[in-house]
Design a protein around this motif. Structure first.
Motif, PDB file in Angstrom:
ATOM      1  N   ALA A  15       0.841  -1.202   0.000  1.00 15.80           N
ATOM      2  CA  ALA A  15       0.000   0.000   0.000  1.00 15.80           C
ATOM      3  C   ALA A  15       0.878   1.255   0.000  1.00 15.80           C
ATOM      4  O   ALA A  15       0.630   2.209  -0.757  1.00 15.80           O
ATOM      5  N   THR A  16       1.935   1.244   0.826  1.00 16.39           N
ATOM      6  CA  THR A  16       2.834   2.405   0.883  1.00 16.39           C
ATOM      7  C   THR A  16       3.488   2.630  -0.480  1.00 16.39           C
ATOM      8  O   THR A  16       3.554   3.762  -0.979  1.00 16.39           O
ATOM      9  N   ALA A  17       3.927   1.519  -1.107  1.00 12.23           N
ATOM     10  CA  ALA A  17       4.580   1.638  -2.423  1.00 12.23           C
ATOM     11  C   ALA A  17       3.628   2.297  -3.426  1.00 12.23           C
ATOM     12  O   ALA A  17       4.016   3.199  -4.179  1.00 12.23           O
ATOM     13  N   LEU A  18       2.361   1.856  -3.396  1.00 12.01           N
ATOM     14  CA  LEU A  18       1.398   2.411  -4.364  1.00 12.01           C
ATOM     15  C   LEU A  18       1.132   3.895  -4.126  1.00 12.01           C
ATOM     16  O   LEU A  18       0.698   4.608  -5.024  1.00 12.01           O
ATOM     17  N   MET A  19       1.384   4.350  -2.881  1.00  9.51           N
ATOM     18  CA  MET A  19       1.065   5.747  -2.570  1.00  9.51           C
ATOM     19  C   MET A  19       2.235   6.707  -2.780  1.00  9.51           C
ATOM     20  O   MET A  19       2.066   7.914  -2.657  1.00  9.51           O
ATOM     21  N   ILE A  20       3.453   6.180  -3.050  1.00  7.81           N
ATOM     22  CA  ILE A  20       4.598   7.093  -3.211  1.00  7.81           C
ATOM     23  C   ILE A  20       4.304   8.034  -4.389  1.00  7.81           C
ATOM     24  O   ILE A  20       3.978   7.563  -5.496  1.00  7.81           O
ATOM     25  N   GLU A  21       4.415   9.327  -4.111  1.00  2.85           N
ATOM     26  CA  GLU A  21       3.916  10.302  -5.085  1.00  2.85           C
ATOM     27  C   GLU A  21       4.685  10.323  -6.398  1.00  2.85           C
ATOM     28  O   GLU A  21       4.116  10.320  -7.480  1.00  2.85           O
ATOM     29  N   ASN A  22       6.031  10.314  -6.313  1.00  3.10           N
ATOM     30  CA  ASN A  22       6.798  10.509  -7.544  1.00  3.10           C
ATOM     31  C   ASN A  22       7.094   9.232  -8.309  1.00  3.10           C
ATOM     32  O   ASN A  22       7.775   9.255  -9.317  1.00  3.10           O
ATOM     33  N   VAL A  23       6.624   8.106  -7.762  1.00  2.36           N
ATOM     34  CA  VAL A  23       6.915   6.846  -8.461  1.00  2.36           C
ATOM     35  C   VAL A  23       5.647   6.373  -9.149  1.00  2.36           C
ATOM     36  O   VAL A  23       4.584   6.299  -8.520  1.00  2.36           O
ATOM     37  N   HIS A  24       5.763   6.051 -10.440  1.00  2.02           N
ATOM     38  CA  HIS A  24       4.579   5.583 -11.150  1.00  2.02           C
ATOM     39  C   HIS A  24       4.772   4.132 -11.574  1.00  2.02           C
ATOM     40  O   HIS A  24       5.736   3.790 -12.239  1.00  2.02           O
ATOM     41  N   PHE A  25       3.883   3.251 -11.079  1.00  2.00           N
ATOM     42  CA  PHE A  25       3.940   1.842 -11.474  1.00  2.00           C
ATOM     43  C   PHE A  25       3.020   1.632 -12.661  1.00  2.00           C
ATOM     44  O   PHE A  25       1.948   2.237 -12.730  1.00  2.00           O
ATOM     45  N   ASP A  26       3.443   0.745 -13.597  1.00  2.00           N
ATOM     46  CA  ASP A  26       2.532   0.478 -14.718  1.00  2.00           C
ATOM     47  C   ASP A  26       1.319  -0.306 -14.225  1.00  2.00           C
ATOM     48  O   ASP A  26       1.311  -0.831 -13.102  1.00  2.00           O
ATOM     49  N   ALA A  27       0.322  -0.392 -15.071  1.00  2.00           N
ATOM     50  CA  ALA A  27      -0.968  -0.993 -14.664  1.00  2.00           C
ATOM     51  C   ALA A  27      -0.795  -2.432 -14.181  1.00  2.00           C
ATOM     52  O   ALA A  27      -1.411  -2.839 -13.195  1.00  2.00           O
ATOM     53  N   ALA A  28       0.079  -3.210 -14.871  1.00  2.00           N
ATOM     54  CA  ALA A  28       0.258  -4.624 -14.501  1.00  2.00           C
ATOM     55  C   ALA A  28       0.851  -4.742 -13.106  1.00  2.00           C
ATOM     56  O   ALA A  28       0.408  -5.561 -12.278  1.00  2.00           O
ATOM     57  N   THR A  29       1.865  -3.869 -12.810  1.00  2.00           N
ATOM     58  CA  THR A  29       2.500  -3.930 -11.482  1.00  2.00           C
ATOM     59  C   THR A  29       1.512  -3.509 -10.403  1.00  2.00           C
ATOM     60  O   THR A  29       1.428  -4.124  -9.337  1.00  2.00           O
ATOM     61  N   GLN A  30       0.744  -2.448 -10.715  1.00  2.00           N
ATOM     62  CA  GLN A  30      -0.249  -1.996  -9.739  1.00  2.00           C
ATOM     63  C   GLN A  30      -1.218  -3.123  -9.415  1.00  2.00           C
ATOM     64  O   GLN A  30      -1.552  -3.400  -8.266  1.00  2.00           O
ATOM     65  N   ARG A  31      -1.647  -3.816 -10.475  1.00  2.00           N
ATOM     66  CA  ARG A  31      -2.604  -4.915 -10.273  1.00  2.00           C
ATOM     67  C   ARG A  31      -1.961  -6.025  -9.413  1.00  2.00           C
ATOM     68  O   ARG A  31      -2.596  -6.551  -8.503  1.00  2.00           O
ATOM     69  N   GLU A  32      -0.695  -6.314  -9.716  1.00  3.11           N
ATOM     70  CA  GLU A  32       0.015  -7.364  -8.955  1.00  3.11           C
ATOM     71  C   GLU A  32       0.071  -6.997  -7.467  1.00  3.11           C
ATOM     72  O   GLU A  32      -0.188  -7.820  -6.592  1.00  3.11           O
ATOM     73  N   PHE A  33       0.382  -5.716  -7.174  1.00  5.33           N
ATOM     74  CA  PHE A  33       0.437  -5.266  -5.775  1.00  5.33           C
ATOM     75  C   PHE A  33      -0.929  -5.408  -5.112  1.00  5.33           C
ATOM     76  O   PHE A  33      -1.050  -5.859  -3.981  1.00  5.33           O
ATOM     77  N   LEU A  34      -1.964  -4.995  -5.860  1.00  2.00           N
ATOM     78  CA  LEU A  34      -3.312  -5.056  -5.273  1.00  2.00           C
ATOM     79  C   LEU A  34      -3.739  -6.498  -5.021  1.00  2.00           C
ATOM     80  O   LEU A  34      -4.382  -6.807  -4.009  1.00  2.00           O
ATOM     81  N   GLU A  35      -3.351  -7.386  -5.953  1.00  2.58           N
ATOM     82  CA  GLU A  35      -3.694  -8.800  -5.756  1.00  2.58           C
ATOM     83  C   GLU A  35      -3.001  -9.336  -4.508  1.00  2.58           C
ATOM     84  O   GLU A  35      -3.563 -10.117  -3.740  1.00  2.58           O
ATOM     85  N   GLN A  36      -1.757  -8.904  -4.322  1.00  2.24           N
ATOM     86  CA  GLN A  36      -0.996  -9.336  -3.150  1.00  2.24           C
ATOM     87  C   GLN A  36      -1.694  -8.857  -1.862  1.00  2.24           C
ATOM     88  O   GLN A  36      -1.866  -9.612  -0.911  1.00  2.24           O
ATOM     89  N   ILE A  37      -2.123  -7.601  -1.882  1.00  6.62           N
ATOM     90  CA  ILE A  37      -2.840  -7.052  -0.716  1.00  6.62           C
ATOM     91  C   ILE A  37      -4.114  -7.865  -0.468  1.00  6.62           C
ATOM     92  O   ILE A  37      -4.433  -8.234   0.660  1.00  6.62           O
ATOM     93  N   ASP A  38      -4.813  -8.184  -1.560  1.00  5.04           N
ATOM     94  CA  ASP A  38      -6.065  -8.935  -1.461  1.00  5.04           C
ATOM     95  C   ASP A  38      -5.812 -10.300  -0.805  1.00  5.04           C
ATOM     96  O   ASP A  38      -6.541 -10.721   0.092  1.00  5.04           O
ATOM     97  N   ARG A  39      -4.743 -10.976  -1.266  1.00  8.03           N
ATOM     98  CA  ARG A  39      -4.419 -12.314  -0.722  1.00  8.03           C
ATOM     99  C   ARG A  39      -4.079 -12.232   0.767  1.00  8.03           C
ATOM    100  O   ARG A  39      -4.524 -13.038   1.568  1.00  8.03           O
ATOM    101  N   GLU A  40      -3.280 -11.220   1.129  1.00  3.05           N
ATOM    102  CA  GLU A  40      -2.878 -11.106   2.540  1.00  3.05           C
ATOM    103  C   GLU A  40      -4.081 -10.774   3.426  1.00  3.05           C
ATOM    104  O   GLU A  40      -4.154 -11.210   4.573  1.00  3.05           O
ATOM    105  N   CYS A  41      -5.020 -10.001   2.866  1.00  5.11           N
ATOM    106  CA  CYS A  41      -6.248  -9.712   3.633  1.00  5.11           C
ATOM    107  C   CYS A  41      -7.004 -11.010   3.886  1.00  5.11           C
ATOM    108  O   CYS A  41      -7.533 -11.230   4.980  1.00  5.11           O
ATOM    109  N   ASP A  42      -7.055 -11.872   2.857  1.00  2.76           N
ATOM    110  CA  ASP A  42      -7.745 -13.161   3.033  1.00  2.76           C
ATOM    111  C   ASP A  42      -7.102 -13.972   4.159  1.00  2.76           C
ATOM    112  O   ASP A  42      -7.784 -14.584   4.966  1.00  2.76           O
ATOM    113  N   THR A  43      -5.757 -13.939   4.183  1.00  3.04           N
ATOM    114  CA  THR A  43      -5.047 -14.686   5.239  1.00  3.04           C
ATOM    115  C   THR A  43      -5.436 -14.148   6.611  1.00  3.04           C
ATOM    116  O   THR A  43      -5.712 -14.901   7.540  1.00  3.04           O
TER     117      THR A  43
END
Ligand code: ADP
Length: 438
Positions: free
Chosen positions: A231-259
């Motif tokens: 979540a912190t990585a996604l919020m860093i202002e000057n860093v832009h992740f491409d759509a695929a990486t953003q999705r990968e991060f969000l999926e990771q967050i989703d999985r950890e929430c399930d755990t």
């Protein structure tokens, strides 16, 4: 501290402490009572029976124990009155029998005047018990001895003579004092044992609670750290992740929430079972179909594992709670996947015997060390060695599964070879009507 045997066993002038065979018998009986019994009303009734046997002039009596919350003596056992003495009657220290409790000095009322003085200071509810159908029959004589040890004032034992006129003798009082000293020892000993037991259980409960809190805090830290990181990585202002990486991060967050959700669910579920709130809603169930449904779900979470389901074509219906049994199957199958990190085959096999069905779930995973096998069903147990320590879990799945299976009247156990795989077995009883085949 308990009184020493020396201080309670009466000494005769010369020679050994006890020659009286009746007394010797009492002593060994009371020693046994002190070692085995913790119920005070049983001990008090015992004391009264023995006192009346040894002092036959008595035809009624009671044992009164001091209750701290009421600051009064309350009747723990009574014999020989028109009715049982109610426990709620409170005799204050210093009044009636309470005089003996306060001073520790035994009393003998040999005259009617002395008895009246003793009885008239009792609460009226206690006096009412001298009322027989025909008349008020106050005792003609009474003896009362203190149930005291060197360290504690416990209560008094009183014997009364409701019929007959010959008063209790000084010898009778001596016998009652001896018995009182012995039973006080037994009562004090039983209280000490209870206090020790309580202290031990309180300590064990506190330790278990502290261990479970630290265990769960530890298990929750890993997914939380991961969620926070992505979540912190996604919020860093000057860093832009491409759509695929953003999705990968969000999926990771989703999985950890399930755990995390799973950990919390296990914890709540375990608390419900501990509180004895498990209610089974049994219905005739087709187990092969239920197994298939759970596998279909789990198959979506892994591409590395294959599942083989083996049931005989005709398989009996079982009377079981579908939601609860799904929980057991899901836990065993998820474990089979979780603890086979390199994938492999998971075989689910069912067979039926005349009185039960047996289900096994076997994997080709990391296996379980022999010394861990019989600890698997303990709450919060997780194998801390080998690849198992890299996975996250509540250590509650198997204890929950066992509670559910046991509530159905079945059994659950595991067999395993370390490094080769594990098999979990579940049996469920069949009622005669269940033998109708699917
Ligand atoms: P959790 O999986 O959340 O740790 P469980 O109560 O389901 O809790 O399992 C307790 C422990 O039993 C696991 O931590 C693991 O060490 C061991 N275990 C359970 N199932 C398997 C399996 N199929 N293979 C190897 N180890 C297992």
């Amino acid at each position: 501290m308990l009184p020493s045997a020396r201080s309670i066993i009466p000494r005769q002038r010369d020679g050994p402490a006890v020659k009286n065979p009746i007394l010797l018998e009492f002593i060994s009986e009371i020693a046994r009572l002190a070692a085995d019994e913790t119920d005070e009303s049983i001990m008090c009734a015992h004391a009264l029976t023995r006192a009346r046997e040894w002092i036959p002039a008595a035809n009624a009596g009671g044992v009164w124990l001091y209750a701290l919350d009421a600051d009064a003596l309350q009747c723990c056992a009574s014999q020989g009155y028109a009715a049982a003495m109610p426990r709620e009657i409170n005799i204050p220290p210093g009044k009636s029998y309470g005089r003996v409790f306060s001073s520790g000095k035994a009393i003998r009322c040999a005259t009617i005047t002395q008895v009246r003085e003793l009885v008239n200071t009792m609460p009226s509810a206690a006096r009412a018990l001298y009322q027989t159908a025909a008349e008020v029959a106050y005792p003609s004589s009474a003896i009362v001895a203190a149930l005291h040890t060197a360290d504690a004032k416990l209560g008094v034992i009183a014997l009364e003579k409701l019929r007959g006129t010959r008063p209790f003798t000084a010898n009778d009082l001596q016998k009652l004092k001896t018995l009182a000293a012995l039973y006080a020892f037994a009562l004090a000993h039983a209280r000490l044992r209870r206090a020790l037991y309580q202290a031990q259980t309180t300590k064990e409960t506190a330790t278990a609670r502290a261990e479970s809190v630290s265990f769960l805090a530890h298990e929750m830290r890993t997914p939380l750290t991961s969620i926070k990181g992505y979540a912190t990585a996604l919020m860093i202002e000057n860093v832009h992740f491409d759509a695929a990486t953003q999705r990968e991060f969000l999926e990771q967050i989703d999985r950890e929430c399930d755990t995390l959700i799973q950990l919390i669910q296990d914890l709540l579920e375990s608390a419900v079972l501990d509180a004895g709130l498990l209610e089974l809603k049994r219905e005739p169930l087709r187990l092969p179909r239920l197994v298939q449904e759970v596998i279909d779900d789990i198959r979506l979470t892994t591409t590395q594992h294959r599942f083989l389901v083996e049931f005989p074509r005709a398989f009996p219906l079982v009377q079981a709670d579908p939601a609860r049994l799904t929980q057991v199957l899901r836990n065993l199958l998820e474990n089979a996947v979780k603890y086979s990190p390199r994938g492999g085959l998971v075989v689910i096999h069912g067979e039926s015997q005349p009185n039960q069905i047996t289900l096994s779930i076997a994997d080709q995973g990391i296996g379980i060390a022999p010394e861990h096998l019989n600890r698997l069903f303990e709450k919060f147990f997780r194998a801390k060695t080998g690849p198992a320590q890299a996975t996250i879990g509540s250590g509650l799945g198997l204890p929950i599964a066992r509670s559910i299976v046991t509530a159905h009247g079945g059994k659950i156990w595991a067999e395993s070879v370390l490094g080769k795989g594990s098999a979990f077995y579940v049996t469920l009883p069949l009622e005669p009507a269940d033998n109708a085949l699917e």
